[in-house]
Each structure stands twice: as C-alpha cells, then as structure tokens.
Write an enzyme that holds these catalytic residues in place. Structure first.
Site, short mmCIF file in Angstrom:
data_model
loop_
_atom_site.label_atom_id
_atom_site.label_comp_id
_atom_site.label_asym_id
_atom_site.label_seq_id
_atom_site.Cartn_x
_atom_site.Cartn_y
_atom_site.Cartn_z
N CYS A 116 0.37 -3.83 3.97
CA CYS A 116 0.35 -2.31 3.90
C CYS A 116 -0.57 -1.66 5.17
O CYS A 116 0.22 -0.89 5.55
CB CYS A 116 -0.39 -1.73 2.45
SG CYS A 116 -0.14 -0.41 2.12
N CYS A 117 -1.32 -2.23 5.31
CA CYS A 117 -2.54 -1.55 6.47
C CYS A 117 -1.65 -1.96 7.66
O CYS A 117 -1.83 -1.02 8.58
CB CYS A 117 -3.74 -2.55 6.32
SG CYS A 117 -5.04 -2.03 5.47
N CYS A 199 -8.01 4.83 2.30
CA CYS A 199 -6.90 5.36 1.35
C CYS A 199 -7.49 5.48 -0.07
O CYS A 199 -8.28 4.44 -0.41
CB CYS A 199 -5.82 4.60 1.49
SG CYS A 199 -5.20 4.44 3.31
N CYS A 202 -7.52 1.97 -2.12
CA CYS A 202 -8.39 0.90 -1.81
C CYS A 202 -9.93 1.38 -1.41
O CYS A 202 -10.53 0.70 -0.97
CB CYS A 202 -7.73 0.35 -0.47
SG CYS A 202 -5.78 -0.23 -0.72
N CYS A 225 -9.21 -3.48 7.86
CA CYS A 225 -7.79 -2.90 7.91
C CYS A 225 -7.11 -3.49 8.88
O CYS A 225 -5.88 -3.43 9.02
CB CYS A 225 -7.73 -1.38 7.66
SG CYS A 225 -8.69 -0.48 9.11
S1 SF4 Z 1 -6.09 0.88 3.06
FE1 SF4 Z 1 -4.70 0.31 1.06
S2 SF4 Z 1 -3.33 1.97 1.00
FE2 SF4 Z 1 -4.25 2.26 2.90
S3 SF4 Z 1 -2.91 1.25 4.30
FE3 SF4 Z 1 -4.37 -0.37 3.69
S4 SF4 Z 1 -3.82 -1.42 1.92
FE4 SF4 Z 1 -2.27 0.55 2.18
#
Ligand code: SF4
Length: 229
Positions: A116-117, A199, A202, A225
């Site tokens: 996701c990151c 985010c 998280c 991240c």
């Molecule tokens: S902090 Fe969480 S929601 Fe944001 S990009 Fe990374 S995994 Fe995805």
C-alpha cells in the site's frame, strides 16, 4: 551536475553543515540547486516549510496525497499553501482508493502495508522527484531508532540525488519552541496526541514517553513507509 558530482557535493556539505541552523542548511540547498531543490511535508506541522519559505522563497513543497489522510491534514496543507510563500504540489497515486480496493481488495493497508505504501507514497514521490537534484525532508534523529543516524545532508543512493534533512539535529523541544515562538501552523491532531501523523488507518495516538512514531502501523513491525530508506 552529474550524479558523481552531486554525491561529492552531498558528502562535503554533510560534514560542513553538521550543527548548522536549519535556515543555513536550507539556504545552502537553495543556492546550490536552485529550482532543482524541493522539500516534502506530511503536514504534521509547518516548521520545516516555514523555515524553507524564509530561506528559499517560493520553494516547492511536495505533499503525498494518498487518499487516506485525516481531514485536519488536508486543512493544514491548504493553510500552508495559502499563508506561506511556497508552492504546494499535491501528488496522487496512480490508483484512487476505490480503484485500489477493486484491484487489491478492501483495506490493503491492514494486510500488506508495504505494498500500500509503495503504491500510495513511494511511487508518487519517486515520480515527482525525477525533476530534481535534491530533496528535503523534516525527519529528525530523535524521532525513532531507525532515524538516529540521519545526516543533515546525505546521498540518497536509491534515487541518485542529494537528500537534505535540515532538522536532523533538532529535538522535539526545539521544534515545539520554534513553532510556539513563530506561531507556526501545526496540524490540530498534534494537540490531540498524534505527534507523528500519516494516513488515518495507520496512525494512532501515542502514550506519554513513547517514541513520536510509536503510533504508526501499530501491531506490525513496520516503522517506515519506505520514503527515507
Ligand atoms: S500509511 Fe497506511 S494507508 Fe497510507 S499508504 Fe501506507 S499502508 Fe497505505
């Protein structure tokens, strides 16, 4: 400048500017790289951005608009864009959150936060930084053990560019004192117990005495991240 020259510049400046005030570091970067230098901000506060606006008026400030931010973070970004002498650039991932959900399933951040990151932060940052020789961030040595050796100026070997960390040697107290003294814009979430803001899915509140980043990716061993490694 070639990558080799950039790397030499980074190594020399890292030694020379160790201990220098962040304003001096930012001024050096602005004079050395001109409009091929930009900073990033997660909009937790505008300390680095305020310093940069003074040292390098009109500087570009890159904000990674992941689609998962708290409303307060987007409001802070909008205030920064309106009130400071900077150009805020909001960079978005290729996929919207809805498109990502269709392709990878709901709540990917809970199952595979690295992926996701990678899609929502790392790729967009790498994409926008292709137009620069140097980038700046507000990371500090006191934030977590993984950041303890952060240089004031260093070489970002993964991106082949100079990395400038003007606040590396500052502590949380230094940041708080500067913000209070100068009336710097601060994300309202900080007052609510979120010293490090990412985010919404998280990011959690931290208990007193914990690392500033202890509220990030709680329950997993992820601590970064992927932007700063
Ligand atoms: S902090 Fe969480 S929601 Fe944001 S990009 Fe990374 S995994 Fe995805």
């Amino acid at each position: 400048m070639s990558q080799r020259d950039l790397r030499t510049v980074a190594e020399l400046a890292g030694a020379e500017l160790e201990g220098a005030h962040p304003t001096e570091v930012l001024r050096w970067a602005g004079e050395t790289f001109g409009d091929r230098f930009a900073i990033t901000s997660s909009m937790g506060d505008a300390v680095l951005t305020s310093l940069a606006a003074e040292a390098v008026p009109g500087i570009r400030v890159i904000f990674l608009d992941t689609g998962y931010h708290f409303p307060q973070t987007l409001q802070t970004r909008d205030r920064v864009a309106t009130e400071l002498d900077v150009e805020v650039i909001s960079v978005r991932p290729h996929l919207t959150v809805a498109e990502q959900n269709v392709k990878y399933g709901q709540s990917l951040y809970g199952r595979d936060p690295d992926l996701c990151c990678s899609m929502r932060k790392v790729e967009p940052l790498n994409r926008v930084l292709r137009g620069y020789d140097a980038w700046g961030s507000g990371i500090r040595r006191d934030e977590s053990p993984s950041r303890a050796n952060t240089p004031v100026v260093g070489w970002d070997s993964r991106r082949g560019m100079v990395k400038v960390n003007p606040l590396a040697g500052w502590t949380q107290s230094d940041v708080d004192a500067y913000a209070a003294e100068r009336g710097v814009i601060v994300n309202p979430l900080v007052e609510m117990g979120f010293p490090s803001i990412g985010c919404a899915p998280c990011t959690q509140r931290v208990a007193q005495g914990e690392d500033a980043r202890a509220g990030r990716w709680v329950g997993s061993d992820k601590t970064e991240c992927g932007l700063h490694v």
